[in-house]
Structures are given as C-alpha cells and as structure tokens.
Scaffold this active site. Structure first.
Site, short mmCIF file in Angstrom:
data_model
loop_
_atom_site.label_atom_id
_atom_site.label_comp_id
_atom_site.label_asym_id
_atom_site.label_seq_id
_atom_site.Cartn_x
_atom_site.Cartn_y
_atom_site.Cartn_z
N ASN A 145 0.83 -1.17 0.07
CA ASN A 145 0.05 -0.45 -0.27
C ASN A 145 0.67 1.47 -0.07
O ASN A 145 2.13 1.35 0.08
CB ASN A 145 -1.03 -0.01 1.58
CG ASN A 145 -1.80 -0.94 1.42
OD1 ASN A 145 -2.67 -1.07 -0.12
ND2 ASN A 145 -2.44 -1.38 2.06
N CYS A 146 0.62 1.94 -0.08
CA CYS A 146 0.91 3.57 -0.28
C CYS A 146 1.87 4.18 0.89
O CYS A 146 0.86 3.63 1.72
CB CYS A 146 0.04 4.91 -0.78
SG CYS A 146 0.55 6.31 -1.28
N PRO A 147 3.14 4.42 1.00
CA PRO A 147 3.72 4.62 -0.19
C PRO A 147 4.65 3.65 -1.04
O PRO A 147 5.24 3.88 -1.74
CB PRO A 147 4.54 6.39 0.00
CG PRO A 147 4.82 5.71 1.78
CD PRO A 147 3.27 4.64 2.47
N ASP B 219 -2.60 -0.91 -5.71
CA ASP B 219 -2.58 -0.02 -5.42
C ASP B 219 -2.96 1.17 -6.12
O ASP B 219 -2.46 1.48 -6.97
CB ASP B 219 -1.48 0.47 -4.15
CG ASP B 219 -1.73 2.00 -3.13
OD1 ASP B 219 -3.40 2.06 -3.57
OD2 ASP B 219 -1.24 2.81 -3.65
#
Length: 83
Positions: free
Chosen positions: A15-17, A42
C-alpha cells in the site's frame, strides 16, 4: 500495449507509499535509458507515479495501463531513468 522494459518490480499487495518508495530505489539501480516495469495493486499508485514523474528530474513516466492478473486488477507503470 507492448511496452519494452528492462526490469520488473512486483509490488503487488503493498500500500501507499511503498510501491513508489520501492520503485524509486530500483530506478536508482538501473542505468540511464533503461525502463522499469512496476506492477502494483494499489489504485493510488496511478496518481503517485504521475506526480513523481512531474517533479523528478531523472525519470519519465513512459506509460501506464491496467491489467487483470490472477483475478485481480493491477496497475502497471513503465518508468524510464533519464539521467
């Protein structure tokens, strides 16, 4: 689309980042003119990679596409190191 590339970075499930963080590290390890194919799950990575390409001085976002892989939607980014 068939975009030529030199290396693949699989960041599915991150997931981000993290997709962008790992792509930045890998771009530093490839040579100028080479293209890194980044495969992510993502959805936010689409905007993240576009923003990175706008401000970074050493990368160009060559292409982006959406594919289906193992029954899931994946977002594919082709990043070229320019310097």
């Amino acid at each position: 689309m068939t975009q030529p590339f030199n290396q693949v970075l699989d960041v599915r499930g991150q997931n981000c980042p993290m997709p962008l963080v790992n792509a930045r590290k890998q771009v530093g390890a490839i040579g100028p003119g080479e293209v890194l194919k980044v495969v992510a799950t993502d959805k936010g990575s689409v905007a993240d990679f576009q923003g990175w390409a706008k401000i970074a001085k050493n990368v160009e976002l060559v292409a982006q596409e959406t594919e289906s892989m193992d029954g899931a939607t994946v977002y594919v980014h082709y990043v070229k190191r320019t310097a």
